[in-house]
Design a protein around this motif. Sequence first.
Motif, PDB file in Angstrom:
ATOM      1  N   GLU A 236       0.540  -1.359   0.411  1.00  0.00           N
ATOM      2  CA  GLU A 236       0.428   0.352   0.200  1.00  0.00           C
ATOM      3  C   GLU A 236       0.698   1.347  -0.067  1.00  0.00           C
ATOM      4  O   GLU A 236       1.922   1.352   0.251  1.00  0.00           O
ATOM      5  CB  GLU A 236      -1.129  -0.143   1.340  1.00  0.00           C
ATOM      6  N   SER A 237       0.455   2.640  -0.785  1.00  0.00           N
ATOM      7  CA  SER A 237       0.980   3.350   0.110  1.00  0.00           C
ATOM      8  C   SER A 237       0.108   4.646  -0.419  1.00  0.00           C
ATOM      9  O   SER A 237      -1.721   4.566  -0.701  1.00  0.00           O
ATOM     10  CB  SER A 237       1.806   3.932  -1.390  1.00  0.00           C
ATOM     11  N   GLU A 238       0.305   6.399  -0.085  1.00  0.00           N
ATOM     12  CA  GLU A 238      -0.379   7.298  -0.410  1.00  0.00           C
ATOM     13  C   GLU A 238      -0.702   7.277  -1.590  1.00  0.00           C
ATOM     14  O   GLU A 238      -1.289   7.660  -2.002  1.00  0.00           O
ATOM     15  CB  GLU A 238       0.780   8.240  -0.342  1.00  0.00           C
ATOM     16  N   ARG A 239      -0.228   6.317  -2.653  1.00  0.00           N
ATOM     17  CA  ARG A 239      -0.812   6.635  -4.434  1.00  0.00           C
ATOM     18  C   ARG A 239      -2.169   5.326  -4.675  1.00  0.00           C
ATOM     19  O   ARG A 239      -2.226   5.036  -5.737  1.00  0.00           O
ATOM     20  CB  ARG A 239       0.423   6.189  -4.806  1.00  0.00           C
ATOM     21  N   ARG A 240      -1.888   4.400  -3.618  1.00  0.00           N
ATOM     22  CA  ARG A 240      -2.888   3.453  -3.581  1.00  0.00           C
ATOM     23  C   ARG A 240      -4.259   3.768  -3.716  1.00  0.00           C
ATOM     24  O   ARG A 240      -4.987   5.076  -3.242  1.00  0.00           O
ATOM     25  CB  ARG A 240      -2.765   2.971  -2.118  1.00  0.00           C
ATOM     26  N   PRO A 241      -5.286   3.648  -4.913  1.00  0.00           N
ATOM     27  CA  PRO A 241      -6.711   4.287  -4.831  1.00  0.00           C
ATOM     28  C   PRO A 241      -7.248   3.578  -3.901  1.00  0.00           C
ATOM     29  O   PRO A 241      -7.556   3.085  -3.054  1.00  0.00           O
ATOM     30  CB  PRO A 241      -7.001   3.321  -6.202  1.00  0.00           C
ATOM     31  N   LEU A 242      -8.878   4.813  -3.473  1.00  0.00           N
ATOM     32  CA  LEU A 242      -9.377   4.830  -2.953  1.00  0.00           C
ATOM     33  C   LEU A 242     -10.106   3.353  -2.622  1.00  0.00           C
ATOM     34  O   LEU A 242     -10.984   2.944  -1.513  1.00  0.00           O
ATOM     35  CB  LEU A 242     -10.689   5.603  -3.236  1.00  0.00           C
ATOM     36  N   HIS A 243     -10.550   2.502  -4.134  1.00  0.00           N
ATOM     37  CA  HIS A 243     -11.070   1.112  -3.593  1.00  0.00           C
ATOM     38  C   HIS A 243     -10.535  -0.286  -3.252  1.00  0.00           C
ATOM     39  O   HIS A 243     -11.165  -0.820  -2.990  1.00  0.00           O
ATOM     40  CB  HIS A 243     -11.752   0.766  -4.717  1.00  0.00           C
ATOM     41  N   PHE A 244      -9.142   0.466  -2.535  1.00  0.00           N
ATOM     42  CA  PHE A 244      -8.662  -0.577  -1.795  1.00  0.00           C
ATOM     43  C   PHE A 244      -8.747  -0.520  -0.437  1.00  0.00           C
ATOM     44  O   PHE A 244      -8.592   1.084   0.199  1.00  0.00           O
ATOM     45  CB  PHE A 244      -6.701  -0.416  -1.763  1.00  0.00           C
ATOM     46  N   LEU A 245      -8.884  -1.927   0.650  1.00  0.00           N
ATOM     47  CA  LEU A 245      -8.935  -1.587   1.738  1.00  0.00           C
ATOM     48  C   LEU A 245      -8.572  -1.117   2.428  1.00  0.00           C
ATOM     49  O   LEU A 245      -8.611   0.316   3.589  1.00  0.00           O
ATOM     50  CB  LEU A 245      -9.069  -2.863   1.918  1.00  0.00           C
ATOM     51  N   ALA A 246      -6.571  -0.565   2.269  1.00  0.00           N
ATOM     52  CA  ALA A 246      -6.391  -0.491   3.570  1.00  0.00           C
ATOM     53  C   ALA A 246      -6.300   1.495   3.268  1.00  0.00           C
ATOM     54  O   ALA A 246      -6.086   2.452   3.976  1.00  0.00           O
ATOM     55  CB  ALA A 246      -4.739  -0.327   3.270  1.00  0.00           C
ATOM     56  N   GLN A 247      -7.070   2.081   1.895  1.00  0.00           N
ATOM     57  CA  GLN A 247      -6.888   3.693   1.763  1.00  0.00           C
ATOM     58  C   GLN A 247      -7.789   4.013   1.933  1.00  0.00           C
ATOM     59  O   GLN A 247      -8.233   5.360   2.030  1.00  0.00           O
ATOM     60  CB  GLN A 247      -7.027   3.773  -0.174  1.00  0.00           C
TER      61      GLN A 247
END
Length: 338
Positions: free
Chosen positions: A178-189
């Motif tokens: 994960e990261s600051e660049r992960r799209p919003l539909h991924f759990l961690a984001q």
Amino acid sequence: MTRALITGITGQDGSYLAEFLLDKGYEVFGFARQTSWYRPNCASHLAHRLTVLFGDMTEGTDIGNAIQESKPDEIYNLASQSRPGESWATAPETLLVNGLGAVRLFESVRHNKPNARVYHASSSEMYGRTASGPQNESTAFNPANPYAAAKVYAHHMAAIYRDSYGLYIANGILFNHESERRPLHFLAQKVAYGAACASLGIANSPDRNERGRPIVEDGKLALGNLAVARDWGYAPDFVRAMWMILQQEKPTDFVIGTGKLHTLNDLCEAAYRCIGLDWEQCVFSDPALVRPLEPGSSLADPSRARKVLGWQPTVSFEEMVAKMVRAQVKRLQSLIDN
Ligand code: NAP
């Protein structure tokens, strides 16, 4: 100057990898769909430092042309329909991109640049509902969704092309990163976003979830099964592993993960702790968001990568979550200010 071609350049990993390789002095080519490149994307800030070649992974001629034009020493095949949850609704397209797209690339390498070194993005999702854990390079695959099944196909085809044609193709079986660049539909984001909304007092969020509802509604973040457990790492650490894999004399497959298991509960706890709130007051489990066949727990055994590559993650789970929450607070605050 070493030349690298990255498919999936507009995505999280493609953009971090491009930065990493540019800093190492590589000449970097990115393969992207034209419409995606001209939209703001994870690699937009690198536009002046790399060459973008347009095409679609579902078109064999596009990837062939990109390889002929860029003449890469190293190819990183990261392009993918990368959402396991969404792959239920897009099963044929997922196979076209993640499965056949990879094979088209291998085929094109064979004909156009047989001495290129190829990294292929496999996934821990391939282990699916495996009973044994932690998972290493010898663990059997038991895919539980169309995304994972397509990745298993491409993974095997990579080995078949490697063994049959003597090509340098290595699979990286990466666990969640994960990261600051992960799209919003991924759990961690989504969790980082939920915490950011709570911190800024946003009761109904501007961004919506897969059911078209605000991600945060009436002050609550809806998630699926809170007991799922994952091995979550930080994406920049993982792209470094991709490069290390291609520097080995012989092409082989590696499991990359932190070797540490955290539940979704832990993730929520860490995210809301960053903003001084109790996650249990802000998050609930919505049965409608539970995946049909959810892998229970997913834990890497990265001992081979540690031993052979000397790879170690440098950013802890807590640091990663804090970075993501801070980035979401900043993003939402700028929306409020403008
Ligand atoms: P991502 O941010 O979703 O990026 C996926 C990339 O693939 C995007 O650049 C996307 O371009 C591109 N793409 C999708 N369909 C395409 C098509 N038909 N033609 C050309 N490009 C296409 O994913 P990521 O997190 O960076 O992951 C990189 C790779 O690692 C993927 O293969 C993913 O499955 C795999 N992986 C990721 C994780 C993880 O936790 N992040 C774990 C294991 C494996 P658009 O902008 O045009 O959509």
